[in-house]
Scaffold this motif. Structure first.
Motif, PDB file in Angstrom:
ATOM      1  N   SER A   1      -9.585  -4.543  -7.558  1.00 52.48           N
ATOM      2  CA  SER A   1     -10.421  -4.320  -6.368  1.00 52.48           C
ATOM      3  C   SER A   1     -11.042  -5.585  -5.792  1.00 52.48           C
ATOM      4  CB  SER A   1     -11.540  -3.316  -6.674  1.00 52.48           C
ATOM      5  OG  SER A   1     -11.028  -2.152  -7.293  1.00 52.48           O
ATOM      6  N   LYS A   2     -10.522  -6.750  -6.104  1.00 52.82           N
ATOM      7  CA  LYS A   2     -11.119  -7.991  -5.626  1.00 52.82           C
ATOM      8  C   LYS A   2     -10.410  -8.576  -4.407  1.00 52.82           C
ATOM      9  CE  LYS A   2     -13.100  -9.531 -10.039  1.00 52.82           C
ATOM     10  NZ  LYS A   2     -13.151 -10.634 -11.027  1.00 52.82           N
ATOM     11  N   VAL A   3      -9.670  -7.743  -3.694  1.00 46.43           N
ATOM     12  CA  VAL A   3      -8.915  -8.200  -2.535  1.00 46.43           C
ATOM     13  C   VAL A   3      -9.645  -7.812  -1.254  1.00 46.43           C
ATOM     14  CG1 VAL A   3      -6.718  -8.092  -1.305  1.00 46.43           C
ATOM     15  CG2 VAL A   3      -6.756  -7.974  -3.806  1.00 46.43           C
ATOM     16  N   SER A   4      -9.851  -8.792  -0.388  1.00 45.92           N
ATOM     17  CA  SER A   4     -10.473  -8.534   0.911  1.00 45.92           C
ATOM     18  C   SER A   4      -9.454  -7.844   1.810  1.00 45.92           C
ATOM     19  CB  SER A   4     -10.921  -9.853   1.547  1.00 45.92           C
ATOM     20  OG  SER A   4     -11.315  -9.668   2.889  1.00 45.92           O
ATOM     21  N   GLY A   5      -9.761  -6.616   2.263  1.00 42.55           N
ATOM     22  CA  GLY A   5      -8.818  -5.866   3.082  1.00 42.55           C
ATOM     23  C   GLY A   5      -7.554  -5.578   2.304  1.00 42.55           C
ATOM     24  N   CYS A   6      -6.396  -5.640   2.957  1.00 43.09           N
ATOM     25  CA  CYS A   6      -5.073  -5.550   2.342  1.00 43.09           C
ATOM     26  C   CYS A   6      -4.788  -4.157   1.756  1.00 43.09           C
ATOM     27  CB  CYS A   6      -4.892  -6.629   1.285  1.00 43.09           C
ATOM     28  SG  CYS A   6      -3.199  -6.783   0.678  1.00 43.09           S
ATOM     29  N   VAL A   7      -5.420  -3.818   0.646  1.00 42.19           N
ATOM     30  CA  VAL A   7      -5.290  -2.481   0.053  1.00 42.19           C
ATOM     31  C   VAL A   7      -6.622  -1.765   0.267  1.00 42.19           C
ATOM     32  CG1 VAL A   7      -4.862  -1.163  -2.047  1.00 42.19           C
ATOM     33  CG2 VAL A   7      -3.649  -3.316  -1.663  1.00 42.19           C
ATOM     34  N   TYR A   8      -6.617  -0.732   1.091  1.00 36.16           N
ATOM     35  CA  TYR A   8      -7.872  -0.162   1.569  1.00 36.16           C
ATOM     36  C   TYR A   8      -8.379   0.997   0.723  1.00 36.16           C
ATOM     37  CZ  TYR A   8      -7.352  -3.188   5.554  1.00 36.16           C
ATOM     38  OH  TYR A   8      -7.243  -4.303   6.330  1.00 36.16           O
ATOM     39  N   LEU A   9      -7.516   1.621  -0.056  1.00 38.38           N
ATOM     40  CA  LEU A   9      -7.962   2.716  -0.927  1.00 38.38           C
ATOM     41  C   LEU A   9      -7.333   2.587  -2.306  1.00 38.38           C
ATOM     42  CD1 LEU A   9      -9.733   5.220  -1.078  1.00 38.38           C
ATOM     43  CD2 LEU A   9      -7.785   6.577  -0.291  1.00 38.38           C
ATOM     44  N   GLY A  10      -6.038   2.861  -2.416  1.00 41.45           N
ATOM     45  CA  GLY A  10      -5.339   2.633  -3.684  1.00 41.45           C
ATOM     46  C   GLY A  10      -5.620   3.641  -4.768  1.00 41.45           C
ATOM     47  N   GLU A  11      -6.287   4.769  -4.440  1.00 43.23           N
ATOM     48  CA  GLU A  11      -6.531   5.801  -5.444  1.00 43.23           C
ATOM     49  C   GLU A  11      -5.216   6.497  -5.779  1.00 43.23           C
ATOM     50  OE1 GLU A  11      -9.533   8.342  -3.856  1.00 43.23           O
ATOM     51  OE2 GLU A  11     -11.121   6.839  -4.077  1.00 43.23           O
ATOM     52  N   ARG A  12      -4.988   6.736  -7.050  1.00 41.75           N
ATOM     53  CA  ARG A  12      -3.677   7.228  -7.495  1.00 41.75           C
ATOM     54  C   ARG A  12      -3.322   8.581  -6.884  1.00 41.75           C
ATOM     55  NH1 ARG A  12      -1.245   3.964 -10.793  1.00 41.75           N
ATOM     56  NH2 ARG A  12      -2.411   2.503 -12.109  1.00 41.75           N
ATOM     57  N   GLU A  13      -4.277   9.505  -6.814  1.00 45.28           N
ATOM     58  CA  GLU A  13      -3.979  10.830  -6.267  1.00 45.28           C
ATOM     59  C   GLU A  13      -3.622  10.750  -4.793  1.00 45.28           C
ATOM     60  OE1 GLU A  13      -3.567  14.012  -7.450  1.00 45.28           O
ATOM     61  OE2 GLU A  13      -3.435  12.872  -9.320  1.00 45.28           O
ATOM     62  N   HIS A  14      -4.348   9.919  -4.063  1.00 44.67           N
ATOM     63  CA  HIS A  14      -4.062   9.768  -2.636  1.00 44.67           C
ATOM     64  C   HIS A  14      -2.715   9.074  -2.434  1.00 44.67           C
ATOM     65  CE1 HIS A  14      -5.222   9.650   1.603  1.00 44.67           C
ATOM     66  NE2 HIS A  14      -4.681   8.440   1.654  1.00 44.67           N
ATOM     67  N   THR A  15      -2.438   8.067  -3.243  1.00 50.30           N
ATOM     68  CA  THR A  15      -1.156   7.369  -3.153  1.00 50.30           C
ATOM     69  C   THR A  15      -0.008   8.314  -3.479  1.00 50.30           C
ATOM     70  OG1 THR A  15      -2.205   5.285  -3.784  1.00 50.30           O
ATOM     71  CG2 THR A  15       0.186   5.401  -3.988  1.00 50.30           C
ATOM     72  N   LYS A  16      -0.226   9.184  -4.450  1.00 52.88           N
ATOM     73  CA  LYS A  16       0.791  10.176  -4.812  1.00 52.88           C
ATOM     74  C   LYS A  16       1.062  11.114  -3.632  1.00 52.88           C
ATOM     75  CE  LYS A  16       1.829  13.791  -8.215  1.00 52.88           C
ATOM     76  NZ  LYS A  16       1.302  14.573  -9.377  1.00 52.88           N
ATOM     77  N   LEU A  17       0.011  11.514  -2.932  1.00 50.09           N
ATOM     78  CA  LEU A  17       0.164  12.366  -1.750  1.00 50.09           C
ATOM     79  C   LEU A  17       1.018  11.669  -0.695  1.00 50.09           C
ATOM     80  CD1 LEU A  17      -0.652  14.780   0.125  1.00 50.09           C
ATOM     81  CD2 LEU A  17      -2.645  13.398   0.785  1.00 50.09           C
ATOM     82  N   LEU A  18       0.714  10.394  -0.414  1.00 46.50           N
ATOM     83  CA  LEU A  18       1.470   9.649   0.591  1.00 46.50           C
ATOM     84  C   LEU A  18       2.941   9.530   0.200  1.00 46.50           C
ATOM     85  CD1 LEU A  18      -0.953   6.677   1.427  1.00 46.50           C
ATOM     86  CD2 LEU A  18      -0.846   8.936   2.484  1.00 46.50           C
ATOM     87  N   ASN A  19       3.195   9.238  -1.074  1.00 48.56           N
ATOM     88  CA  ASN A  19       4.568   9.069  -1.544  1.00 48.56           C
ATOM     89  C   ASN A  19       5.363  10.365  -1.456  1.00 48.56           C
ATOM     90  OD1 ASN A  19       4.092   6.377  -2.075  1.00 48.56           O
ATOM     91  ND2 ASN A  19       3.668   6.687  -4.249  1.00 48.56           N
ATOM     92  N   GLU A  20       4.723  11.477  -1.820  1.00 52.02           N
ATOM     93  CA  GLU A  20       5.413  12.768  -1.767  1.00 52.02           C
ATOM     94  C   GLU A  20       5.677  13.180  -0.323  1.00 52.02           C
ATOM     95  OE1 GLU A  20       3.440  15.743  -4.062  1.00 52.02           O
ATOM     96  OE2 GLU A  20       3.780  14.719  -5.968  1.00 52.02           O
ATOM     97  N   ALA A  21       4.699  12.938   0.552  1.00 49.88           N
ATOM     98  CA  ALA A  21       4.889  13.266   1.968  1.00 49.88           C
ATOM     99  C   ALA A  21       6.034  12.443   2.547  1.00 49.88           C
ATOM    100  CB  ALA A  21       3.597  13.007   2.736  1.00 49.88           C
ATOM    101  N   TYR A  22       6.067  11.160   2.182  1.00 52.66           N
ATOM    102  CA  TYR A  22       7.144  10.299   2.692  1.00 52.66           C
ATOM    103  C   TYR A  22       8.499  10.768   2.176  1.00 52.66           C
ATOM    104  CZ  TYR A  22       9.822   6.216   4.066  1.00 52.66           C
ATOM    105  OH  TYR A  22      10.768   5.404   4.642  1.00 52.66           O
ATOM    106  N   SER A  23       8.578  11.066   0.893  1.00 52.20           N
ATOM    107  CA  SER A  23       9.870  11.429   0.305  1.00 52.20           C
ATOM    108  C   SER A  23      10.435  12.709   0.915  1.00 52.20           C
ATOM    109  CB  SER A  23       9.740  11.575  -1.216  1.00 52.20           C
ATOM    110  OG  SER A  23       8.886  12.667  -1.538  1.00 52.20           O
ATOM    111  N   LEU A  24       9.568  13.639   1.287  1.00 46.37           N
ATOM    112  CA  LEU A  24      10.032  14.890   1.899  1.00 46.37           C
ATOM    113  C   LEU A  24      10.698  14.650   3.253  1.00 46.37           C
ATOM    114  CD1 LEU A  24       7.037  17.282   1.091  1.00 46.37           C
ATOM    115  CD2 LEU A  24       9.392  17.508   0.261  1.00 46.37           C
ATOM    116  N   PHE A  25      10.264  13.598   3.944  1.00 49.53           N
ATOM    117  CA  PHE A  25      10.781  13.335   5.288  1.00 49.53           C
ATOM    118  C   PHE A  25      11.392  11.931   5.409  1.00 49.53           C
ATOM    119  CE2 PHE A  25       7.573  16.610   5.666  1.00 49.53           C
ATOM    120  CZ  PHE A  25       8.174  17.534   6.521  1.00 49.53           C
ATOM    121  N   SER A  26      11.896  11.410   4.281  1.00 53.35           N
ATOM    122  CA  SER A  26      12.416  10.036   4.267  1.00 53.35           C
ATOM    123  C   SER A  26      13.655   9.861   5.131  1.00 53.35           C
ATOM    124  CB  SER A  26      12.711   9.599   2.834  1.00 53.35           C
ATOM    125  OG  SER A  26      13.720  10.421   2.267  1.00 53.35           O
TER     126      SER A  26
END
Length: 529
Positions: free
Chosen positions: A116-141
């Motif tokens: 968490s020591k990065v200015s900007g760049c990665v704005y959330l990075g929570e595993r559950e939220h990232t998992k949601l994004l990845n699954e949503a992307y894969s369904l419509f890749s």
């Protein structure tokens, strides 16, 4: 001396002397105005430095120094070349092995931001939220918005995303928008729209912007052949000089713009006043809310003193806002909004006579990744109003505490009066301080004019204010204690030299060298390989 001058001029008629004096004065004023013109001075500087670099011996030195710089640049990338593929493998790698290799590479990348020591760049990075994004992307890749009849779901995601963002920014009933690949494209499409919208007014369009506006405006103007006029900021507040902005508007001006917040210093430009200038001159007003658009509305709701910047301001005709920043979507999505359909239509590209069929697209790309659109929609719906409000609260509280800590450090100066999550600051040997912060794991942004650093507080940094201030105090003290023996390695000498070199064309050349090294393979096989 007076007598000599009188004797010399005794044969001249008074009228001729007056006319000659007036002519010399007028010529002097013209020369002064020309020389103080920024474009003219830039051209003059380029001519002078090009001449100097062409002198015998100088060009050889420049080449040698550039070669050294390229070697140092490549070290920064830290690319893993242990199992490189510079030509297609004869047989495809087994999927299980391939994914395992990619997982190992991902672990290395993650190690650079997971703390968490990065200015900007990665704005959330929570595993559950990232998992949601990845699954949503894969369904419509495999989906593509270019084919809405084949992928009707993507249109649902895109139009609803635009609507959600519009309403968040207090849009009136006529506001429309489009999804883009990021803030740069949103800004580019807005500038293109104004150019075409006002094409019957001028064939030499200009835009007037603060010097702190995002470089994407410069990029758009260079591509679109539009003159960009940069207005200085007040040296104390770092807000744009409104008088200078007003005076810069002329018959060719099609657009003024401001930021909420700007990237360098986190300052919110006086949007109400800028929009009034636009309205008074019947031109466009764009608000770049790419960085602050998902924080400021919720900060205002939480009771923070946030000036108006959105569609509640009369005269605001377009806004750019990045969903892939504090909207916590996957990288590659942004929204550009317009105050009416006619302005948005000026953004479109249509080719009615193409032999390949009737072709049209709202933004730069033809095909677009529908998976990113789906992931963006999933992020907004998954977070919801309360989710964004909670994250904004944590970000703003952390920001307040960091500002308090910065004010307690002797010799450190905060740039302007930041009202949100970006704070810029400076002190002696600031770039060496940055190098020591890097050794403690922090990745901050180095700025110029003035030399400074900024930290963009993300949701991932919530609660880390004490560690940040302690590490900063240590780094500043360490640099003070070793000020007579500062290291020659690291980025500090590079930043310091780049920002002080008057030959900006040479700095541009070095930046192009950087891009060359960034996108060129570390090893180039022969054609026979």
């Amino acid at each position: 001396m007076m007598n000599s001058a009188n004797d010399y001029l005794k044969d001249y008629q008074p009228a001729k002397l007056v006319l000659a004096t007036a002519g010399i004065t007028a010529a002097s004023i013209f020369a002064y105005q020309t020389i103080t013109d920024r474009d003219f001075k830039d051209k003059l500087n380029k001519t002078i430095f090009r001449s100097l670099k062409s002198l015998p011996g100088v060009s050889d030195v420049v080449k040698k120094e550039r070669a050294k710089a390229k070697v140092e640049l490549k070290k920064i990338f830290k690319t893993d070349v242990s199992n490189a593929h510079y030509t297609l493998p004869l047989n495809g790698i087994k999927h299980k092995e391939l994914i395992e290799e990619m997982r190992e590479l991902a672990k290395v990348d993650e190690s650079h931001w997971v703390d968490s020591k990065v200015s900007g760049c990665v704005y959330l990075g929570e595993r559950e939220h990232t998992k949601l994004l990845n699954e949503a992307y894969s369904l419509f890749s495999l989906s593509n918005p270019l084919h809405p009849s084949v992928f009707p779901s993507i249109r649902k995601f895109e139009t609803e995303t635009i609507s959600m963002v519009s309403n968040m920014l207090n849009a009136h009933s006529k506001v429309v928008g489009s999804l883009t690949s990021g803030g740069t494209e949103s800004i580019f499409m807005a500038v293109k729209a104004y150019r075409d919208f006002y094409s019957d007014r001028t064939d030499r369009p200009e835009i007037v912007v603060p010097v702190t506006i995002h470089a994407a405006f410069d990029k758009a103007c260079e591509y679109l052949k539009i003159r960009i006029v940069h207005i200085p900021v007040d040296p104390n507040t770092y807000k744009v000089d409104l008088v200078a902005m007003k005076n810069a508007i002329n018959k060719n001006t099609i657009l003024v713009a401001g930021s909420a917040v700007n990237f360098p210093h986190g300052i919110i430009d006086p949007i109400v006043e800028i929009a009034k200038l636009a309205k008074d001159n019947d031109i466009g007003c764009h608000v770049d809310a790419c960085l602050g658009g998902f924080i400021l509305p919720f900060a205002e709701e939480l009771g923070y003193d946030i000036p108006l910047f959105d569609f509640r301001v009369p005269g605001v005709s377009s806004i750019s806002i990045d969903t892939h920043k504090f909207g916590y979507a996957a990288k590659g999505t942004s929204v550009v909004l317009f105050s009416n359909k006619k302005l948005r239509r000026a953004m479109y590209f249509v080719a009615p006579n193409w032999p390949g069929g009737i072709y049209a697209s709202p933004t730069l790309p033809g095909s677009r990744p529908g998976g990113l659109v789906a992931a963006c929609w999933a992020s907004l719906v998954g977070m919801g109003h309360d989710g964004f409000l909670e994250k904004a609260k944590g970000v703003m509280q952390t920001t307040e505490k960091i500002i308090q800590g910065l004010r307690s450090i002797n010799g450190l100066q905060i740039i302007g009066d930041p009202l949100a999550m970006v704070i810029a600051f400076t002190c002696d040997n600031i770039f060496y301080v940055n190098d020591y912060m890097s050794k403690k794991g922090w990745h901050l942004n180095a700025l110029q004019r003035p030399n400074s650093l900024h930290v963009c507080v993300t949701a991932k940094m919530i609660g880390m204010e004490t560690m940040f201030i302690e590490d900063l105090k240590y780094s500043i003290q360490f640099v003070k204690d070793n000020s007579k023996n500062l290291p020659k390695d690291g980025t500090a000498p590079i930043y310091g030299s780049a920002h002080s070199v008057p030959d900006r064309e040479m700095v541009g050349t070095i930046l192009s060298d950087f891009i060359d090294e960034l996108i060129t393979p570390d090893y180039k096989p022969s054609q026979s390989t």
